[in-house]
Write an enzyme that holds these catalytic residues in place. Structure first.
Site, PDB file in Angstrom:
ATOM      1  N   CYS A   3       1.009  -1.212   0.049  1.00 26.60           N
ATOM      2  CA  CYS A   3      -0.057   0.106  -0.048  1.00 26.60           C
ATOM      3  C   CYS A   3       0.895   1.373  -0.131  1.00 26.60           C
ATOM      4  CB  CYS A   3      -0.906  -0.022   1.196  1.00 26.60           C
ATOM      5  SG  CYS A   3      -1.810   1.545   1.421  1.00 26.60           S
ATOM      6  N   GLN A  44      -4.310  11.973  14.964  1.00 23.13           N
ATOM      7  CA  GLN A  44      -4.600  11.924  13.277  1.00 23.13           C
ATOM      8  C   GLN A  44      -3.696  11.146  12.724  1.00 23.13           C
ATOM      9  OE1 GLN A  44      -6.773  13.548  12.152  1.00 23.13           O
ATOM     10  NE2 GLN A  44      -7.330  15.484  13.284  1.00 23.13           N
ATOM     11  N   TYR A  87     -13.760  17.891  23.265  1.00 21.84           N
ATOM     12  CA  TYR A  87     -13.525  16.903  22.776  1.00 21.84           C
ATOM     13  C   TYR A  87     -11.985  16.486  22.508  1.00 21.84           C
ATOM     14  CZ  TYR A  87     -18.630  17.967  21.612  1.00 21.84           C
ATOM     15  OH  TYR A  87     -19.864  18.461  21.992  1.00 21.84           O
ATOM     16  N   CYS A 139     -13.963  16.911  10.679  1.00 26.14           N
ATOM     17  CA  CYS A 139     -13.543  16.078   9.283  1.00 26.14           C
ATOM     18  C   CYS A 139     -14.924  15.874   8.551  1.00 26.14           C
ATOM     19  CB  CYS A 139     -12.808  14.838   9.879  1.00 26.14           C
ATOM     20  SG  CYS A 139     -14.210  14.015  10.855  1.00 26.14           S
TER      21      CYS A 139
END
Length: 449
Positions: free
Chosen positions: A159, A284, A314, A407
């Site tokens: 990948c 992230q 959050y 996002c």
């Protein structure tokens, strides 16, 4: 229009889920694997009264933005939907996705700038989650991503969007699990040992944290031996953990994780701060692009405030709070996940940060009880966005700016609509390309309350 019909269409626009949009006599068709400017033959896969879904089977006239994917598996693997589109145009399409959401959902006419590009467009993905199964007859382990709209695993050997070491670790697991009698998971029967392999990869030093997600409630001898074999095989592997998930669920990680050998974390550096990342830690997937976001937020606060009181809601492991602490009088961080708040406490100590107050609490519950006011509130909610009650409370608690990191352009737009209806003003929205070659896009909205 009927299922299995083959039609020739011109692709006019792009949808927020990464499909080309065509129209036939006003009837909308969402075409997988198509780029604006293409003329394609497409096969209808689903049709109803208002729209149809289709899949490109032949490109008749390619868009000037169409390129050859650099990954041979792009057409069958569901991970990189946009790899057949040149990178600069990917950024423009993402800009349009954000602009359309803000205009149609929030009802705001705001100029959306070009997304800030990712520093790396290959080998950028530093969190890998591969589902695991096995073949019916030979019992060979399969590891990869699901084909789009299925639970059929594409067995990925290489990948190019993740570090090369990840390919080698997964291949070792695939080839040697049988040596330790570790079986792949059968989702239909809810049987077998290994459900997922999760890798966390450090940009800082190349170290890897391997987590084996097993269909069990406690560890067992052959699994421990397999974990040790993975650790011994790769000098890059800092530690191997086991996560226990025996429930019938699509959630990847269970609540309990045990470190079998080595360290239970890797380290990452952002804005000269060191962070420890464990198996269950939210961090992230693209650290270099994430650093651009943290710098953008920190620079905005520094340029517009003199030592403000900041709310970081959050918060995860309080990454924003820790990154902006040295331009703030005080940062109050709120996160409901206990492991994340413990990691935040450790991280604050490592970085000698003394003006960070950490609360292990649901953000909505914290908001309702909080009496203090904040100059700046940074909110970075999950993909579903905030509840209306949380939006109301953040608005009440903030006397300067809300910095909303999202996002999901659709839920961002929905929440911005709620804020503007209360009198807030959206000053700017800056997209960032966190997830190259996908339709996903991160945004930072600056809102004056």
């Amino acid at each position: 229009m009927h299922e299995n019909d083959i039609i020739t269409v011109n692709i006019e626009k792009f949808s927020n889920l990464g499909y080309g949009i065509a129209k036939v006599d006003g009837y909308v068709i969402f075409v997988e694997g198509a780029c604006p400017g293409d003329t394609v033959n497409a096969k209808i896969t689903k049709a109803n009264k208002n729209f149809a879904n289709a899949k490109t089977i032949e490109v008749i006239t390619p868009s000037t933005h169409r390129v050859e994917p650099f990954c041979a598996m792009q057409k069958v693997c569901g991970a990189c939907q946009l790899q057949f589109i040149d990178y600069e145009y990917q950024l423009e399409l993402k800009r349009q996705i954000v602009e359309d959401a803000i205009r149609t959902i929030a009802g705001l006419e705001i100029e959306i700038p070009r997304p800030i590009s990712s520093p790396d467009t290959k080998n950028y993905r530093h969190k890998i989650q591969y589902p695991i199964s096995e073949t019916k007859v030979s019992k060979r382990i399969l590891a990869g991503y699901y084909k789009p709209q299925t639970h059929e695993i594409v067995n990925i050997k290489h990948c190019p969007i993740q570090p090369e070491i990840c390919d080698r670790i997964i291949d070792f697991i695939r080839e040697h699990a049988i040596d330790y009698e570790i079986t792949g998971f059968n989702e239909k029967k809810h049987s077998g040992d290994l459900r997922h392999v999760v890798l966390r990869s450090s940009v800082k030093n190349g170290k890897q944290l391997v987590t084996l997600v097993v269909n069990a409630t406690k560890t067992f001898d052959r699994l421990n031996k397999f974990a040790k074999a993975i650790h011994d095989e790769f000098k890059e592997v800092a530690g191997v953990c086991v996560n226990f998930n025996s429930k019938k669920t699509n959630v990847i990680l269970g609540k309990k994780t045990e470190c079998i050998i080595g360290q239970e974390y890797i380290e990452e550096d952002l804005l000269n701060k060191t962070f420890k990342i464990s198996a269950n830690t939210f961090f992230q997937v693209n650290p270099k692009s994430a650093e651009n976001i943290f710098r953008y937020v920190k620079d905005y606060i520094k340029a517009n405030y003199e030592k403000p009181i900041v709310l970081d809601a959050y918060a995860g492991i309080s990454t924003f709070g820790i990154c902006v602490a040295d331009v703030s009088e005080k940062v109050v961080s709120v996160e409901e996940n206990y492991d994340s708040t413990q990691r935040a406490i450790e991280t604050a100590k490592i970085n000698k940060i003394k003006n960070l107050e950490i609360h292990n609490q649901d953000a909505g519950e914290f908001f309702k009880k909080e009496k203090r006011f904040f100059d700046v509130s940074i909110i970075d909610p999950p993909r579903k966005g905030c509840t209306k009650e949380s939006i109301d409370e953040v608005f009440r608690l903030t006397k300067g700016h809300i910095i909303y990191v999202s996002c999901n352009p659709a839920t961002l737009a929905r929440d911005l609509k709620l804020l503007t209806e209360k009198g807030a003003k959206v000053e700017s929205i800056q997209p960032f390309d966190m997830f190259c070659h996908t339709y996903h896009v991160e945004n930072v909205a600056i809102i004056k309350v």
